[in-house]
Motif scaffolding. Structure first.
Motif, PDB file in Angstrom:
ATOM      1  N   ASP A  35      -2.353 -20.454  29.504  1.00  0.00           N
ATOM      2  CA  ASP A  35      -1.846 -20.933  28.441  1.00  0.00           C
ATOM      3  C   ASP A  35      -0.199 -20.758  28.371  1.00  0.00           C
ATOM      4  O   ASP A  35       0.386 -21.592  28.060  1.00  0.00           O
ATOM      5  N   PHE A  36       0.286 -19.452  28.868  1.00  0.00           N
ATOM      6  CA  PHE A  36       1.421 -19.212  28.816  1.00  0.00           C
ATOM      7  C   PHE A  36       2.138 -19.448  30.021  1.00  0.00           C
ATOM      8  O   PHE A  36       3.582 -19.082  30.289  1.00  0.00           O
ATOM      9  N   GLY A  37       1.767 -20.194  31.029  1.00  0.00           N
ATOM     10  CA  GLY A  37       2.367 -20.389  32.229  1.00  0.00           C
ATOM     11  C   GLY A  37       3.053 -18.985  33.081  1.00  0.00           C
ATOM     12  O   GLY A  37       4.315 -18.931  33.528  1.00  0.00           O
ATOM     13  N   MET A  38       2.393 -18.008  33.016  1.00  0.00           N
ATOM     14  CA  MET A  38       2.915 -16.590  33.414  1.00  0.00           C
ATOM     15  C   MET A  38       3.249 -16.661  34.884  1.00  0.00           C
ATOM     16  O   MET A  38       2.348 -17.308  35.772  1.00  0.00           O
ATOM     17  N   ASP A  39       4.331 -15.862  35.238  1.00  0.00           N
ATOM     18  CA  ASP A  39       4.586 -15.827  36.656  1.00  0.00           C
ATOM     19  C   ASP A  39       3.591 -14.507  37.082  1.00  0.00           C
ATOM     20  O   ASP A  39       3.640 -13.496  36.714  1.00  0.00           O
ATOM     21  N   THR A  40       2.463 -14.835  37.963  1.00  0.00           N
ATOM     22  CA  THR A  40       1.648 -13.960  38.428  1.00  0.00           C
ATOM     23  C   THR A  40       2.042 -12.771  39.727  1.00  0.00           C
ATOM     24  O   THR A  40       1.156 -12.166  40.153  1.00  0.00           O
ATOM     25  N   LYS A  41       3.188 -13.040  40.166  1.00  0.00           N
ATOM     26  CA  LYS A  41       3.815 -12.184  40.896  1.00  0.00           C
ATOM     27  C   LYS A  41       3.018 -12.251  42.446  1.00  0.00           C
ATOM     28  O   LYS A  41       2.764 -11.279  42.973  1.00  0.00           O
ATOM     29  N   GLY A  42       2.729 -13.491  42.704  1.00  0.00           N
ATOM     30  CA  GLY A  42       2.011 -13.575  43.927  1.00  0.00           C
ATOM     31  C   GLY A  42       0.615 -13.544  44.023  1.00  0.00           C
ATOM     32  O   GLY A  42       0.111 -13.515  45.125  1.00  0.00           O
ATOM     33  N   ILE A  43       0.105 -13.071  43.095  1.00  0.00           N
ATOM     34  CA  ILE A  43      -1.463 -12.908  42.689  1.00  0.00           C
ATOM     35  C   ILE A  43      -2.269 -14.076  42.783  1.00  0.00           C
ATOM     36  O   ILE A  43      -1.645 -14.968  42.077  1.00  0.00           O
ATOM     37  N   ASP A  44      -3.113 -14.484  43.593  1.00  0.00           N
ATOM     38  CA  ASP A  44      -3.798 -15.904  43.622  1.00  0.00           C
ATOM     39  C   ASP A  44      -4.685 -15.626  42.406  1.00  0.00           C
ATOM     40  O   ASP A  44      -5.919 -15.228  42.536  1.00  0.00           O
ATOM     41  N   VAL A  45      -4.391 -16.213  41.511  1.00  0.00           N
ATOM     42  CA  VAL A  45      -5.347 -16.351  40.278  1.00  0.00           C
ATOM     43  C   VAL A  45      -6.535 -17.226  40.284  1.00  0.00           C
ATOM     44  O   VAL A  45      -7.614 -17.059  39.949  1.00  0.00           O
ATOM     45  N   GLU A  46      -6.200 -18.403  40.872  1.00  0.00           N
ATOM     46  CA  GLU A  46      -7.284 -19.274  41.296  1.00  0.00           C
ATOM     47  C   GLU A  46      -8.500 -18.726  41.885  1.00  0.00           C
ATOM     48  O   GLU A  46      -9.453 -18.998  41.736  1.00  0.00           O
ATOM     49  N   GLU A  47      -8.223 -17.872  42.970  1.00  0.00           N
ATOM     50  CA  GLU A  47      -9.107 -17.338  43.910  1.00  0.00           C
ATOM     51  C   GLU A  47      -9.970 -16.449  42.988  1.00  0.00           C
ATOM     52  O   GLU A  47     -11.176 -16.289  43.109  1.00  0.00           O
ATOM     53  N   LEU A  48      -9.224 -15.538  42.272  1.00  0.00           N
ATOM     54  CA  LEU A  48      -9.874 -14.628  41.399  1.00  0.00           C
ATOM     55  C   LEU A  48     -10.744 -15.253  40.206  1.00  0.00           C
ATOM     56  O   LEU A  48     -11.742 -14.918  40.016  1.00  0.00           O
ATOM     57  N   ALA A  49     -10.376 -16.302  39.765  1.00  0.00           N
ATOM     58  CA  ALA A  49     -10.941 -17.061  38.891  1.00  0.00           C
ATOM     59  C   ALA A  49     -12.367 -17.672  39.337  1.00  0.00           C
ATOM     60  O   ALA A  49     -13.376 -17.722  38.764  1.00  0.00           O
ATOM     61  N   GLN A  50     -12.118 -18.398  40.471  1.00  0.00           N
ATOM     62  CA  GLN A  50     -13.228 -18.708  41.342  1.00  0.00           C
ATOM     63  C   GLN A  50     -14.257 -17.767  41.718  1.00  0.00           C
ATOM     64  O   GLN A  50     -15.489 -17.945  41.410  1.00  0.00           O
ATOM     65  N   SER A  51     -13.974 -16.620  41.917  1.00  0.00           N
ATOM     66  CA  SER A  51     -14.880 -15.599  42.231  1.00  0.00           C
ATOM     67  C   SER A  51     -15.446 -15.123  40.849  1.00  0.00           C
ATOM     68  O   SER A  51     -16.718 -14.875  41.050  1.00  0.00           O
ATOM     69  N   HIS A  52     -14.891 -14.912  39.772  1.00  0.00           N
ATOM     70  CA  HIS A  52     -15.490 -14.629  38.549  1.00  0.00           C
ATOM     71  C   HIS A  52     -16.552 -15.712  38.061  1.00  0.00           C
ATOM     72  O   HIS A  52     -17.634 -15.332  37.820  1.00  0.00           O
ATOM     73  N   TYR A  53     -16.234 -17.035  38.337  1.00  0.00           N
ATOM     74  CA  TYR A  53     -17.062 -17.839  38.100  1.00  0.00           C
ATOM     75  C   TYR A  53     -18.277 -17.911  38.816  1.00  0.00           C
ATOM     76  O   TYR A  53     -19.720 -18.330  38.458  1.00  0.00           O
ATOM     77  N   SER A  54     -17.976 -17.718  40.217  1.00  0.00           N
ATOM     78  CA  SER A  54     -19.127 -17.767  40.977  1.00  0.00           C
ATOM     79  C   SER A  54     -20.209 -16.524  40.556  1.00  0.00           C
ATOM     80  O   SER A  54     -21.523 -16.535  40.690  1.00  0.00           O
ATOM     81  N   GLN A  55     -19.773 -15.260  39.956  1.00  0.00           N
ATOM     82  CA  GLN A  55     -20.729 -14.462  39.502  1.00  0.00           C
ATOM     83  C   GLN A  55     -21.181 -14.738  38.473  1.00  0.00           C
ATOM     84  O   GLN A  55     -22.515 -14.543  38.274  1.00  0.00           O
TER      85      GLN A  55
END
Length: 244
Positions: A187-207
């Motif tokens: 929502d806020f377009g945050m800078d994630t400092k190089g962390i792959d948010v999409e990969e983390l999200a996909q892992s969470h949704y897989s659970q």
């Protein structure tokens, strides 16, 4: 969808109406259907059904309701699976489908109790009234302990969703620590400092996919077990009709 996901999606897809316990009632469904066709052809309005035909129809309607509920849960699973493989998984879409799953999964308890009530010849109005489940539970606990145990198993499979379901109905949208983080970042377009948010999200949704899959598998097994326990009642209804 990869092969593993396909296997997950196919778990326990056998329709409940094809359960062997129900086979003894099928001839009565057939006879009623033929009578119905005759009445329709002649322009009549009322089918002259026998008590066992009415019984069989009532039971199959309840089982069909459970089948329909399983179809809905599998659809929710399919949507979450697709989201988990998306390149930009939207947490709000995940929340929508997960909420849909939670709201629907709790309906299995009422449908299971109503199936048992129909199998026991309990009046439909009493089944659907407040306290209907309690009435069924007391009846089977006293007279049909195997059925009572099977009903308890259905309740156990979904018990962890009772709290979240009540919250969804009365107060708040579904949320979790992980989901909130993903939504804030998106929502806020945050800078994630190089962390792959999409990969983390996909892992969470897989659970989430695995949780939903296991719940569906557990429910299908619990309802199948319930039909096994009800089989003697179906056989008895058929035998009583044959003896007339």
């Amino acid at each position: 969808m990869n092969q593993v996901d396909q296997n997950h999606h196919q778990d326990n897809k056998q329709d409940l109406v094809n359960h062997t316990a129900l086979q003894v009632l099928i001839p009565h469904i057939h006879s009623y259907a033929l009578k119905g066709l005759t009445v329709l052809k002649s322009g009549g309005k009322k089918v002259p059904a026998t008590p066992v035909e009415i019984y069989a129809i009532g039971v199959f309607e309840r089982v069909s309701e459970l089948d329909a509920a399983l179809v809905s849960l599998r659809m929710a699973l399919g949507f979450v699976m697709e989201l988990g493989s998306s390149q930009q998984p939207d947490p709000k879409v995940y929340r929508y489908h997960y909420e849909n799953f939670v709201l629907r999964v709790m309906g299995f308890v009422d449908r299971a109790y109503r199936l048992v009530g129909s199998a026991l010849f309990i009046d439909k109005a009493k089944l659907e009234a407040i306290g209907g489940n309690t009435h069924v539970g007391k009846t089977v606990q006293a007279d049909h302990p195997d059925v009572h145990t099977a009903l308890e198993r259905v309740t156990t499979v979904v018990k962890n969703y009772r709290g979240p379901r009540n919250e969804l109905i009365h107060s708040a949208a579904y949320s979790s620590r992980e989901l909130s983080v993903f939504m804030y970042i998106r929502d806020f377009g945050m800078d994630t400092k190089g962390i792959d948010v999409e990969e983390l999200a996909q892992s969470h949704y897989s659970q989430g996919v695995e949780e939903i899959r296991l719940s569906i598998k557990g429910l299908a097994e619990a309802i199948t077990n319930l039909l096994d326990a009800l089989a003697p009642l179906f056989t008895l209804a058929d035998a009583n009709q044959s003896a007339v």
